[in-house]
Design an enzyme around this catalytic site. Structure first.
Site, mmCIF file in Angstrom:
data_model
loop_
_atom_site.group_PDB
_atom_site.id
_atom_site.type_symbol
_atom_site.label_atom_id
_atom_site.label_comp_id
_atom_site.label_asym_id
_atom_site.label_seq_id
_atom_site.Cartn_x
_atom_site.Cartn_y
_atom_site.Cartn_z
ATOM 1 N N HIS A 74 0.821 -1.216 0.000
ATOM 2 C CA HIS A 74 0.000 0.000 0.000
ATOM 3 C C HIS A 74 0.857 1.269 0.000
ATOM 4 O O HIS A 74 0.512 2.281 0.600
ATOM 5 C CB HIS A 74 -0.951 0.019 1.201
ATOM 6 C CG HIS A 74 -1.905 -1.139 1.230
ATOM 7 N ND1 HIS A 74 -3.073 -1.157 0.514
ATOM 8 C CD2 HIS A 74 -1.838 -2.335 1.871
ATOM 9 C CE1 HIS A 74 -3.698 -2.306 0.715
ATOM 10 N NE2 HIS A 74 -2.958 -3.049 1.525
ATOM 11 N N ASN A 147 -10.454 -3.595 1.587
ATOM 12 C CA ASN A 147 -9.946 -3.687 0.221
ATOM 13 C C ASN A 147 -11.108 -3.516 -0.754
ATOM 14 O O ASN A 147 -12.270 -3.523 -0.354
ATOM 15 C CB ASN A 147 -9.271 -5.041 -0.035
ATOM 16 C CG ASN A 147 -7.858 -5.097 0.513
ATOM 17 O OD1 ASN A 147 -7.222 -4.077 0.735
ATOM 18 N ND2 ASN A 147 -7.364 -6.301 0.725
#
Length: 476
Positions: A74, A147
């Site tokens: 990320h 997500n």
């Protein structure tokens, strides 16, 4: 600010004093002129630089450290501020203060991200997307670490570091490696459901504004009577779900690698504030015991035909950050940041909170003692964790959860769903074959076998398309 826009001009009533990092005004006491902040002390016009030049060392020391170590996953992200509002009464299934009454509003911060790429990687890369939300509730911060896919590649958390290594760079060549990528996936078939999502066009969303968010993990919501339900949360984009084809995403990665970041910022600047409607799936402990799959298995969804969605809220992003580094890059999210009424389930992904270390901002609790001090007594709110139903008996095991025929069922269901959408099965096969063709022959064959277990036609189509793309030099 979009491309070509004029930068903002800032005006102050007085000219600020240029200082070093410790606040001391920068000057050279033995010269009458004001120091040039881009100059450095040296011996003569061509002599060596001097370590006594605090300003120079101060500049270089800060420069070397002005970028915090990027997230292992990320790393590439964007974010904005917004507001959540309760739209439907769900007081019968939760005591969370933020959700207790229709119309109640809560401020929030959201960070979107790609998962596997480095800080400078293209936004349009084929990758899952992180979708983390920090709610600033009246009872503390509540983090939703979600997500854009409802499932994940693994259910045993010990596999996570190993899995991520296979999606990164080869330690010898420092290149992305198709053999490494597919060698892991073809030998860990619980990942196949997520692979079906990733290599469909869902793996290349059009923008952050046009994708959904899913908790994936299972949580517990406490009811007013003290009992609880297992829940999963879905946030559906109000802009409509929109994706790129592989060809469109590839072209955009060269044309504008920061497309998702730019699109989000510019949309909010224009006042086109994106929003998402929030739903919850609910299973009682008794229903969970009878459910076909473990409610803690991150590789499985709860079919909506069996566990319907219940709407409860909506959030809107309406404010861009003023400083990306301070407000978005340093934002930290943790699944363990919960509020009374929301609790972790027995899902194996739960992590404890920490103090100190990287990324700790906003004061690090200041001067408060880091032990139970009699000089700083604390109040404790009587919040009782509900542990009913969670009575576990069994041997301590140190082994992976085995793959069974059940691990291919939902992957095949998704293959059938793609078949009802024009061109999506064809795109999936093309996306897989274009990537898999770079892998070693033994790994390719193992991958064909994995997809054949999902669906015989799928496995055959992937094998034909992949082998047609294999370079002659790669045929071993």
């Amino acid at each position: 600010m979009g491309h070509g826009d004029e930068p903002k001009t800032y005006r102050y009533n007085e000219t600020p004093v240029y200082t070093a990092s410790n606040g001391c005004p920068v000057h050279i006491p033995y010269l009458s002129r004001v120091m040039d902040p881009q100059a450095a002390q040296r011996v003569g016009a061509n002599g060596p630089l001097l370590l006594q030049d605090f300003h120079l060392i101060d500049l270089l020391a800060h420069f070397d450290r002005e970028r915090i170590p990027e997230r292992v996953v990320h790393a590439k992200g964007a974010g904005a501020y917004g507001e959540f509002e309760v739209t439907d009464d769900i007081s019968d299934i939760t005591i969370v203060d933020m959700l207790k009454e229709v119309g109640k509003k809560t401020n929030l911060l959201t960070r979107f991200s790609t998962v596997g790429g480095e800080k400078g990687s293209p936004d349009s890369a084929r990758d899952p997307r992180g979708f983390a939300i920090k709610f600033y509730t009246e009872e503390g911060n509540w983090d939703w670490v979600f997500n854009n896919t409802p499932v994940f590649f693994l259910r045993d958390p010990a596999k996570f570091p190993v899995f991520i290594h296979t999606q990164k760079r080869n330690p010898q060549t420092n290149l992305k490696d198709a053999t490494m990528f597919w060698d892991y996936l073809s030998t860990h078939h619980e990942a196949v459901h997520q692979v079906m999502h990733l290599f469909s066009d869902r793996g290349t969303p059009y923008s952050y504004r046009h994708m959904n968010a899913y908790s994936g993990h299972t949580y517990k919501w406490i009811k007013p009577d003290g009992t609880f339900n297992y829940v999963q949360i879905h946030c559906k984009t109000d802009q409509g779900n929109k994706t790129f084809t592989n060809e469109e995403a590839t072209k955009l990665s060269a044309k504008n690698p920061d497309w998702h970041t730019q699109d989000l910022f510019n949309a909010i600047e224009r006042g086109e504030n994106p929003s998402w409607t929030c739903y919850v799936q609910v299973l009682s402990p008794e229903q969970a015991e009878k459910f076909r799959w473990s409610v803690f298995d991150l590789t499985k969804v709860w079919p909506q035909s069996e566990v319907p969605l219940r709407r409860f809220g909506r959030f809107t992003l309406n404010k861009n950050p003023q400083n990306y580094f301070a407000e978005i890059e340093q934002a930290a999210f943790s699944p363990s940041h919960m509020v009374p009424g929301a609790e972790p389930s027995a899902d194996p992904s739960f992590n404890p909170t920490h103090r100190d270390g990287y990324m700790n901002v906003h004061g690090n609790y200041g001067a408060n003692p880091n032990y139970p001090s009699t000089f700083r007594p604390l109040n404790y709110k009587p919040v009782k964790a509900n542990q009913e139903h969670e009575k576990w008996t069994g041997a301590v095991l140190a082994e992976q959860i085995p793959v069974t025929s059940e691990d291919y069922v939902q992957a095949n269901d998704l293959w059938q769903v793609l078949g009802r959408q024009p061109g999506q099965q064809e795109n999936f096969v093309k996306n897989i074959s274009g990537h898999l063709c770079g892998a070693h022959e033994r790994v390719r064959k193992a991958t064909y076998q994995m997809f054949t277990r999902v669906n015989k036609d799928l496995g055959a189509r992937i094998e034909i398309a992949t082998e047609a793309n294999v370079a002659p030099s790669a045929r071993l």
